[in-house]
Design a protein around this motif. Structure first.
Motif, short mmCIF file in Angstrom:
data_model
loop_
_atom_site.label_atom_id
_atom_site.label_comp_id
_atom_site.label_asym_id
_atom_site.label_seq_id
_atom_site.Cartn_x
_atom_site.Cartn_y
_atom_site.Cartn_z
N HIS A 40 0.81 -1.22 0.00
CA HIS A 40 0.00 0.00 0.00
C HIS A 40 0.85 1.28 0.00
N ASN A 237 -8.58 2.88 1.89
CA ASN A 237 -7.23 2.44 1.54
C ASN A 237 -6.33 2.28 2.77
N ASP A 238 -6.84 2.68 3.92
CA ASP A 238 -6.04 2.53 5.14
C ASP A 238 -5.92 1.04 5.46
N TRP A 239 -4.69 0.54 5.47
CA TRP A 239 -4.47 -0.90 5.68
C TRP A 239 -4.52 -1.29 7.15
N CYS A 266 -3.20 6.35 2.02
CA CYS A 266 -3.14 5.18 2.90
C CYS A 266 -2.74 5.65 4.30
#
Length: 291
Positions: A40, A237-239, A266
């Motif tokens: 990411h 999109n934040d892992w 991210c």
């Protein structure tokens, strides 16, 4: 204790298999975390390294952590201090892009705190309180009548700032915590995002949820008189965390509190996003203009 050894001696093969399985699962989780970060963030890791090198070469770049504070100018009664709080395992260097943008804002004094995470105190705030009081003394000794703080925290840094805002315990009434901005910070913990989530945040889960509960209570009881909180999220999109976990509840959110999402970013890259950083700077500019 003898019983444990007796069980082990009775079935050493089973015990060994269990230990190997646990080791395999631990390695699997850690590899998943590393893979997610690389997948990411990729080029953002290079940005992080770049700003870390810059910080090592000049830690006071863009007048960060000034020590020679001039005397208050005529008519300047309140010093406005911006305190940058890094995420877990990080340093203030992660704010390199932001500090570069902030250098053009006059009369905002830029300072930083350190990451002080330990297992026995997963959301440390005492050191933030001490840091604020030491910084404030620099200005109070220069004839300022009061010192207002705005905190910016990324990830765990935002969690620490949020917790401190609930109970500042600042000894001097001339020191005020009036404002904070969280960047990709988990303010509630509803469910793990990925299998590695508990590896990063499990020890903070109960306290995170308790803090949000207290925050909502304070908003209702004090009619919104607690510190102003702006939340900036990396979105889906934040892992590491679900974006819903990074907001304060809409029913207690003030009309002048920003709740922004940057879908193209991210967990780390939100710090290097022009949109997110410019939004942060705009919030700071408006705070600076307030009397």
């Amino acid at each position: 204790m003898p019983g444990i050894y007796q069980n082990y001696l009775k079935n050493p093969y089973s015990q060994c298999c269990s230990a190997l399985y646990q080791l395999r699962e631990d390695i699997k989780i850690r590899c998943s975390l590393v893979s997610a970060i690389i997948y990411h963030e990729n080029i953002n890791l290079l940005y992080a390294i770049y700003y870390q090198i810059q910080f090592c070469l000049n830690a006071n770049r863009y007048n960060l952590n000034p020590q020679n504070i001039p005397y208050a100018a005529k008519g300047s009664k309140t010093a406005k201090v911006l305190l940058l709080i890094p995420g877990q395992g990080a340093s203030v260097a992660q704010y390199g892009f932001l500090t570069k943008k902030l250098k053009d804002i006059s009369d905002i004094h830029l300072f930083s705190a350190k990451d002080s995470y330990i297992k026995n105190d997963p959301i440390p705030t005492r050191d933030l309180q001490d840091r604020m009081e030491k910084i404030a003394k620099l200005f109070l000794d220069k004839n300022y009548e009061s010192v207002e703080f705005s905190l910016i925290g990324h990830s765990l840094g935002g969690i620490r700032a949020f917790q401190l805002a609930l109970d500042p315990f600042l000894k001097d009434p001339r020191i005020k915590l009036v404002h904070l901005i969280t960047l990709a910070s988990r303010l509630s913990y509803t469910k793990p995002r990925q299998i590695y989530d508990d590896l990063m945040c499990k020890d903070q889960q109960k306290k995170i949820n308790a803090n949000l509960f207290r925050f909502v209570q304070q908003r209702y009881e004090k009619n919104g008189s607690v510190t102003k909180v702006h939340t900036l999220s990396a979105g889906k999109n934040d892992w590491l965390l679900d974006p819903e976990d990074s907001y304060i509840p809409i029913e207690v959110r003030r009309i002048d509190e920003k709740c922004l999402t940057f879908p193209q970013t991210c967990h780390l890259s939100i710090l290097f996003s022009s949109q997110a950083v410019n939004a942060t700077v705009d919030i700071i500019r408006k705070w600076k203009q307030q009397i």
